[in-house]
Design a protein around this motif. Structure first.
Motif, PDB file in Angstrom:
ATOM      1  N   PRO A  88      -7.897  10.315   6.986  1.00  8.50           N
ATOM      2  CA  PRO A  88      -8.888  11.250   6.446  1.00  8.50           C
ATOM      3  C   PRO A  88      -9.520  12.108   7.534  1.00  8.50           C
ATOM      4  CG  PRO A  88      -9.680   8.993   6.295  1.00  8.50           C
ATOM      5  CD  PRO A  88      -8.281   8.935   6.807  1.00  8.50           C
ATOM      6  N   LYS A  89      -9.838  13.339   7.203  1.00  6.70           N
ATOM      7  CA  LYS A  89     -10.457  14.261   8.160  1.00  6.70           C
ATOM      8  C   LYS A  89     -11.946  13.971   8.308  1.00  6.70           C
ATOM      9  CE  LYS A  89      -7.591  18.372   7.839  1.00  6.70           C
ATOM     10  NZ  LYS A  89      -7.560  19.807   7.531  1.00  6.70           N
ATOM     11  N   GLY A  90     -12.515  14.430   9.427  1.00  3.18           N
ATOM     12  CA  GLY A  90     -13.957  14.383   9.626  1.00  3.18           C
ATOM     13  C   GLY A  90     -14.501  13.090  10.172  1.00  3.18           C
ATOM     14  N   LYS A  91     -13.696  12.251  10.787  1.00  2.00           N
ATOM     15  CA  LYS A  91     -14.177  10.974  11.327  1.00  2.00           C
ATOM     16  C   LYS A  91     -14.297  10.992  12.844  1.00  2.00           C
ATOM     17  CE  LYS A  91     -13.904   9.085   7.254  1.00  2.00           C
ATOM     18  NZ  LYS A  91     -15.066   8.872   6.450  1.00  2.00           N
ATOM     19  N   GLY A  92     -13.983  12.114  13.507  1.00  2.00           N
ATOM     20  CA  GLY A  92     -14.066  12.202  14.964  1.00  2.00           C
ATOM     21  C   GLY A  92     -12.830  11.612  15.615  1.00  2.00           C
ATOM     22  N   ARG A  93     -12.978  11.237  16.901  1.00  2.00           N
ATOM     23  CA  ARG A  93     -11.848  10.608  17.602  1.00  2.00           C
ATOM     24  C   ARG A  93     -11.758   9.155  17.162  1.00  2.00           C
ATOM     25  NH1 ARG A  93      -9.366  12.878  21.816  1.00  2.00           N
ATOM     26  NH2 ARG A  93      -9.010  10.907  22.883  1.00  2.00           N
ATOM     27  N   ILE A  94     -10.608   8.771  16.671  1.00  2.00           N
ATOM     28  CA  ILE A  94     -10.441   7.407  16.167  1.00  2.00           C
ATOM     29  C   ILE A  94      -9.167   6.795  16.739  1.00  2.00           C
ATOM     30  CG2 ILE A  94     -11.703   7.770  14.010  1.00  2.00           C
ATOM     31  CD1 ILE A  94      -9.022   8.091  12.613  1.00  2.00           C
ATOM     32  N   SER A  95      -9.150   5.494  16.766  1.00  2.00           N
ATOM     33  CA  SER A  95      -7.973   4.751  17.169  1.00  2.00           C
ATOM     34  C   SER A  95      -7.178   4.426  15.908  1.00  2.00           C
ATOM     35  CB  SER A  95      -8.380   3.462  17.883  1.00  2.00           C
ATOM     36  OG  SER A  95      -7.247   2.700  18.190  1.00  2.00           O
ATOM     37  N   ILE A  96      -5.931   4.822  15.902  1.00  2.00           N
ATOM     38  CA  ILE A  96      -5.084   4.631  14.730  1.00  2.00           C
ATOM     39  C   ILE A  96      -4.073   3.544  15.049  1.00  2.00           C
ATOM     40  CG2 ILE A  96      -3.447   5.738  13.177  1.00  2.00           C
ATOM     41  CD1 ILE A  96      -4.753   8.410  14.056  1.00  2.00           C
ATOM     42  N   TYR A 144       2.521  -1.586  14.520  1.00  2.00           N
ATOM     43  CA  TYR A 144       1.229  -1.984  15.091  1.00  2.00           C
ATOM     44  C   TYR A 144       0.924  -1.338  16.439  1.00  2.00           C
ATOM     45  CZ  TYR A 144       1.727  -5.437  11.416  1.00  2.00           C
ATOM     46  OH  TYR A 144       1.924  -6.014  10.207  1.00  2.00           O
ATOM     47  N   THR A 145       1.521  -0.183  16.716  1.00  2.00           N
ATOM     48  CA  THR A 145       1.201   0.574  17.913  1.00  2.00           C
ATOM     49  C   THR A 145      -0.146   1.269  17.702  1.00  2.00           C
ATOM     50  OG1 THR A 145       3.532   0.995  18.322  1.00  2.00           O
ATOM     51  CG2 THR A 145       1.987   2.424  19.439  1.00  2.00           C
ATOM     52  N   GLU A 146      -1.007   1.252  18.711  1.00  2.00           N
ATOM     53  CA  GLU A 146      -2.291   1.927  18.601  1.00  2.00           C
ATOM     54  C   GLU A 146      -2.272   3.191  19.439  1.00  2.00           C
ATOM     55  OE1 GLU A 146      -5.942  -0.080  18.861  1.00  2.00           O
ATOM     56  OE2 GLU A 146      -5.218  -1.892  17.848  1.00  2.00           O
ATOM     57  N   PHE A 147      -2.813   4.283  18.846  1.00  2.00           N
ATOM     58  CA  PHE A 147      -2.933   5.550  19.563  1.00  2.00           C
ATOM     59  C   PHE A 147      -4.205   6.233  19.102  1.00  2.00           C
ATOM     60  CE2 PHE A 147      -0.242   5.983  15.903  1.00  2.00           C
ATOM     61  CZ  PHE A 147      -0.610   7.172  15.297  1.00  2.00           C
ATOM     62  N   ILE A 148      -4.755   7.114  19.954  1.00  2.00           N
ATOM     63  CA  ILE A 148      -6.016   7.760  19.677  1.00  2.00           C
ATOM     64  C   ILE A 148      -5.762   9.220  19.314  1.00  2.00           C
ATOM     65  CG2 ILE A 148      -8.238   8.473  20.660  1.00  2.00           C
ATOM     66  CD1 ILE A 148      -8.060   5.979  22.450  1.00  2.00           C
ATOM     67  N   LYS A 149      -6.357   9.646  18.202  1.00  2.00           N
ATOM     68  CA  LYS A 149      -6.229  11.016  17.731  1.00  2.00           C
ATOM     69  C   LYS A 149      -7.570  11.479  17.173  1.00  2.00           C
ATOM     70  CE  LYS A 149      -1.807  11.967  18.128  1.00  2.00           C
ATOM     71  NZ  LYS A 149      -1.250  13.098  18.762  1.00  2.00           N
TER      72      LYS A 149
END
Length: 126
Positions: A105-113, A119-124
């Motif tokens: 979802p849009k509008g949540k700022g920088r988040i860890s996905i 189960y790879t984590e990346f920040i967007k």
């Protein structure tokens, strides 16, 4: 009715070939392209051959192959349409590990996905 007994008849591939042949005839008539006219005539001849064929298994397998291609193309465009519908409310990111597409979802700022598949984590930024 009795003439068509034991013959294949009309299916999705036949309908597609009929419409495509009519379009080719129309274009060749408007622009005077003899190659399209010849292609339309050959397509119509093959269409009638398929309709009156008694080799039902062969025509059935041709139709199933066509339906596989049709569903692949239809799925591609439905995926694009679905993405266009949700583009105002969601971002779609691709996992760098497994190429899985993830909708955020849009509008949540920088988040860890975290990818639900690998189960790879990346920040967007959402």
């Amino acid at each position: 009715m009795r003439f068509m007994y034991g013959r294949y008849g009309v299916d999705d591939l036949s309908k597609f070939m009929l419409i495509l042949g009519a379009v080719f005839l129309l274009i060749s008539g408007l622009f005077g392209i003899p190659v399209l006219y010849l292609l339309a005539i050959v397509m119509m001849a093959y269409l009638y051959f398929r309709m009156f064929s008694r080799n039902i298994q062969k025509r059935y397998s041709e139709n199933m192959k066509f339906l596989g291609y049709k569903n692949r193309v239809k799925g591609f465009f439905s995926k694009i349409r679905r993405d266009m519908k949700t583009r105002k409310t969601h971002h779609i990111y691709t996992c760098p590990g497994c190429r899985q597409r993830i909708r955020i979802p849009k509008g949540k700022g920088r988040i860890s996905i975290r990818c639900p598949k690998c189960y790879t984590e990346f920040i967007k930024k959402s």
